[in-house]
Enzyme design. Structure first.
Site, PDB file in Angstrom:
ATOM      1  N   HIS A  91       0.838  -1.211   0.000  1.00 34.18           N
ATOM      2  CA  HIS A  91       0.000   0.000   0.000  1.00 34.18           C
ATOM      3  C   HIS A  91       0.869   1.257   0.000  1.00 34.18           C
ATOM      4  O   HIS A  91       0.701   2.146  -0.844  1.00 34.18           O
ATOM      5  CB  HIS A  91      -0.913  -0.010   1.230  1.00 34.18           C
ATOM      6  CG  HIS A  91      -1.786   1.193   1.368  1.00 34.18           C
ATOM      7  ND1 HIS A  91      -3.114   1.190   1.024  1.00 34.18           N
ATOM      8  CD2 HIS A  91      -1.523   2.448   1.810  1.00 34.18           C
ATOM      9  CE1 HIS A  91      -3.635   2.382   1.245  1.00 34.18           C
ATOM     10  NE2 HIS A  91      -2.682   3.167   1.729  1.00 34.18           N
ATOM     11  N   GLU A  92       1.779   1.337   0.952  1.00 34.95           N
ATOM     12  CA  GLU A  92       2.609   2.540   1.052  1.00 34.95           C
ATOM     13  C   GLU A  92       3.526   2.665  -0.161  1.00 34.95           C
ATOM     14  O   GLU A  92       3.837   3.787  -0.596  1.00 34.95           O
ATOM     15  CB  GLU A  92       3.425   2.518   2.346  1.00 34.95           C
ATOM     16  CG  GLU A  92       2.576   2.537   3.617  1.00 34.95           C
ATOM     17  CD  GLU A  92       1.565   3.667   3.668  1.00 34.95           C
ATOM     18  OE1 GLU A  92       1.801   4.727   3.038  1.00 34.95           O
ATOM     19  OE2 GLU A  92       0.522   3.500   4.332  1.00 34.95           O
TER      20      GLU A  92
ATOM     21  N   HIS B 157       1.766   4.496  -2.886  1.00 34.54           N
ATOM     22  CA  HIS B 157       1.905   5.953  -2.723  1.00 34.54           C
ATOM     23  C   HIS B 157       3.271   6.415  -3.233  1.00 34.54           C
ATOM     24  O   HIS B 157       3.385   7.465  -3.892  1.00 34.54           O
ATOM     25  CB  HIS B 157       1.782   6.331  -1.246  1.00 34.54           C
ATOM     26  CG  HIS B 157       0.395   6.360  -0.706  1.00 34.54           C
ATOM     27  ND1 HIS B 157      -0.641   7.045  -1.301  1.00 34.54           N
ATOM     28  CD2 HIS B 157      -0.141   5.791   0.413  1.00 34.54           C
ATOM     29  CE1 HIS B 157      -1.750   6.909  -0.587  1.00 34.54           C
ATOM     30  NE2 HIS B 157      -1.468   6.142   0.454  1.00 34.54           N
TER      31      HIS B 157
ATOM     32  N   HIS C 184       3.430   6.829  -6.885  1.00 38.56           N
ATOM     33  CA  HIS C 184       2.732   8.053  -7.292  1.00 38.56           C
ATOM     34  C   HIS C 184       3.687   9.249  -7.249  1.00 38.56           C
ATOM     35  O   HIS C 184       3.609  10.164  -8.088  1.00 38.56           O
ATOM     36  CB  HIS C 184       1.539   8.278  -6.353  1.00 38.56           C
ATOM     37  CG  HIS C 184       0.436   9.091  -6.927  1.00 38.56           C
ATOM     38  ND1 HIS C 184      -0.754   9.314  -6.267  1.00 38.56           N
ATOM     39  CD2 HIS C 184       0.309   9.769  -8.094  1.00 38.56           C
ATOM     40  CE1 HIS C 184      -1.548  10.058  -7.006  1.00 38.56           C
ATOM     41  NE2 HIS C 184      -0.918  10.362  -8.107  1.00 38.56           N
TER      42      HIS C 184
END
Length: 675
Positions: free
Chosen positions: A464-465, A468, A471
């Site tokens: 998940h991290e 990010h 991104h």
């Protein structure tokens, strides 16, 4: 001597020279950076030259470059490796920075220049990105009170400054409670606990300077303890300590702070002409209105609650079979759910964990990024802020793309949770600036010489991290204020939640889920059982999340409650929250909502993004597989590289063709049969 925070950084990749920086440097650096920023703002606002996009909007982008650089270092340290001095500095900086922000946003001359450009926007021959930046700049000023006069403008500045200070205090109180609580365990208390948890408890005891093993309020310790400890009395103590964070009385109690924050947010929204803070906050999000958020959450709540109530009955029966009378309590759920999972799916967390080594899961996350986007990761010899931090240079086709830092282990100086931040963000206005991206987690640190083992939820958090982080790494825009994760709050979780899906790809686990001692891959039958259990206990997980999201929404959708705790209970009673399930984040430790404005009225964002991430991963499956090159290219072009250069809805439609409905989310959570 020159302050290293204000000097040119000659380190590799212009990394912060952490070895030269001390806490004594920060106050001087922030004060000097504020002076420089104010001078730059004054030069823009007071210029005799007619406003142009370059001398106003682009100049505004660069006005506080030094301040951003200094704070990028400081706030990373304040969150990931705090100490008393850094906490004091945070309290000191908060009103200073809030005052500066209010000065800028309420500078009449500066706003008049922006408004002049806005009114003439059709004649300026702006690129799409420039037009977007102008729109966002004007909107930000308006929403910060630029059009207010006199008393209202002054009061808004006071409210904003007070809110900033309260948010810092709330977060520091929470960290203090998390840091101070320790439950010592005797050797007999360890009976029934798996080896990985015993080792983690012993390591935590060493880190805390205790004589034996301990349980702390680190999620990576307390959650497995609640799952595996057969001692119901100790589970109750641990659970109550976990849920009492921020509500223990004394100087670290957050209940009055939460009440004041809610009242001030309501006042802030009223000063700006909104009926509620939720109306104000959601205006710029994809959802748009509180009604749209409530509609989504309730569509998910009903099937999730139905599923959770059915599970509660099963777990209660298991508890009664153990000879324990009475109701299933919140400290019982994880223990009996773990037992049920082992029975129904023949899946034991203790047997699974050796196959989920931290190092191998990092490799898996990197390999997926290589296959999808052509990124390569090489260990980098650069300054870091803590001995636990690891660094990699990220390249593509030989070109430098980013520096990625991984700070994975829990420690007393780190706030709880997991997050991604950028010490430096991508931009092109000041040259081809590539980002420095940090993933921070709170995994249990293993004893020296032992590999770090993750739960499946931990591995999902890592992916998940890292979503990010991608991104940020793949951002390709001109202006920093719209780069990377600078997007609508209910869109920012799309890349992160989407990336979690690659952990579920069987070929990824088959390659990287290898046993810590034997090196053997996870047996095929275990892999199949793991993936089959992917939606296990999803009623519980969804109910604790949606309950929190609904409380957050109702806190801000009307008049601020005088007693947030009583109001919280009213909301939970109104939706018939199951007795044995609590909120994922109750008011005194709801840092997403009260440590700052980030997720206030916006905790629903994870679910709003999940509607899209389920649909987005389906795009890969429809195209032939999870590593389809054309789909990955579209994802990068329209979402990962584009930052906030267009409206989130437009970005998603450009990638997928249309917006999805809630059905994919319910199916992905295994709740479609309960709907």
């Amino acid at each position: 001597m020159t302050n290293p925070l204000l000097a040119d950084w000659t380190t590799p990749f212009q990394m912060p020279p952490f070895g030269d920086i001390t806490d004594d440097h920060f106050e001087e650096a922030v004060d000097a950076a504020l002076v420089a920023a104010r001078e730059n703002i004054g030069a823009i606002a007071d210029s005799d030259d007619a406003p142009t996009f370059a001398n106003t909007i682009e100049a505004l982008e660069r006005a506080d470059e030094v301040l951003s650089r200094v704070l990028g270092v400081f706030y990373n340290l304040a969150g990931a490796d705090s100490n008393d001095r850094r906490e004091a500095l945070s309290r000191s900086f908060s009103p200073k920075l809030s005052a500066y922000s209010s000065e800028v946003s309420q500078n009449t001359a500066l706003f008049e220049r922006i408004e002049t450009l806005w009114q003439a926007r059709d004649t300026l021959e702006l690129t799409d990105e420039q037009a977007r930046l102008l729109y966002l700049a004007r909107r930000s000023f308006v929403r910060s009170g630029a059009q207010l006069d006199g008393i209202a403008k002054d009061r808004l500045a006071q409210v904003t400054e007070r809110l900033a200070s309260l948010g810092v205090q709330y977060g520091q109180n929470l960290l203090a409670d998390e840091r101070e609580w320790v439950m010592d365990l005797s050797e007999s208390d360890l009976e029934g606990l798996p080896d990985f948890l015993v080792q983690a408890a012993r390591a935590a005891g060493e880190e805390k300077g205790r004589k034996g093993p301990v349980i702390t309020l680190s999620r990576s310790l307390i959650v497995p303890f609640l799952q595996f400890s057969p001692r119901r009395d100790l589970r109750e103590i641990a659970h109550n300590a976990w849920t009492a964070r921020g509500a223990n009385g004394g100087d670290t109690d957050n209940r009055d702070i939460a009440a004041e924050i809610l009242a001030l947010r309501e006042e802030r929204a009223g000063l700006l002409g909104y009926d509620s803070f939720a109306e104000f906050k959601l205006e710029t999000e994809m959802a748009g209105t509180p009604a749209a958020v409530r509609d989504l959450l309730m569509k998910v709540w009903e099937p999730a609650r139905t599923s959770a109530v059915e599970d509660q009955q099963r777990l209660s029966a298991m508890m009664h079979n153990d000879g324990v009378n009475g109701e299933l309590e919140p400290w019982d759920w994880r223990y009996y759910s773990q037992k049920r999972r082992a029975e129904e799916h023949d899946l034991d967390e203790a047997a699974l964990k050796p196959y989920l080594q931290l190092d191998r899961m990092i490799e898996a996350a990197f390999d997926c990024a290589t296959r999808l986007f052509g990124l390569e990761f090489t260990p980098a010899d650069v300054p870091v802020y803590h001995a636990d931090v690891r660094a990699w240079e990220v390249t593509r086709d030989g070109k430098h793309m980013a520096i990625f830092l991984g700070d994975y282990f829990a420690r007393g100086s780190k706030r709880s949770g997991a997050w991604c931040s950028a010490m430096r963000s991508q931009q092109k206005l000041a040259g081809d600036i590539r980002p420095v991206v940090v993933n921070v987690c709170n995994f249990a640190k293993p004893p020296k010489g032992k590999p770090a083992l993750l739960s499946y939820d931990d591995a999902r958090t890592l992916f998940h991290e890292f979503g990010h982080a991608l991104h940020q790494m793949l951002s390709d825009v001109t202006y920093e204020s719209i780069s990377g994760t600078s997007v609508a709050r209910d869109f920012v979780e799309l890349p992160s939640q989407l990336y979690e899906h690659w952990l579920e790809v069987p070929e990824v686990l088959a390659k990287y889920a290898t046993h810590a001692e034997t090196g053997e891959p996870m047996p095929q039958d275990m892999l199949e059982r793991l993936l089959a259990a992917n939606t296990y206990d999803m009623g519980f997980q969804t109910v604790e999340y949606v309950g929190s999201a609904l409380v957050d929404l109702e806190f801000h959708a009307g008049e601020a409650p005088e007693d947030p705790m009583a109001f919280q209970q009213e909301v939970l009673d109104g939706i018939e929250m199951p007795h044995a399930i609590g909120m994922r984040h109750a008011t005194p430790h709801f840092a997403h909502v009260f440590s700052g404005d980030g997720y206030s009225s916006g905790y629903y964002s994870y679910m709003w993004s999940e509607v899209m991430d389920a649909d987005a991963f389906a795009a890969f499956q429809e195209a032939g597989g999870p590593f389809d090159a054309d789909t990955a290219s579209r994802l990068e072009k329209h979402i990962l590289s584009a930052g906030g250069s267009q409206e989130a809805k437009d970005a998603y439609i450009a990638f997928r063709g249309q917006m999805p409905g809630v059905d994919a989310l319910l199916k992905g959570r295994g709740l479609d049969d309960a709907a």
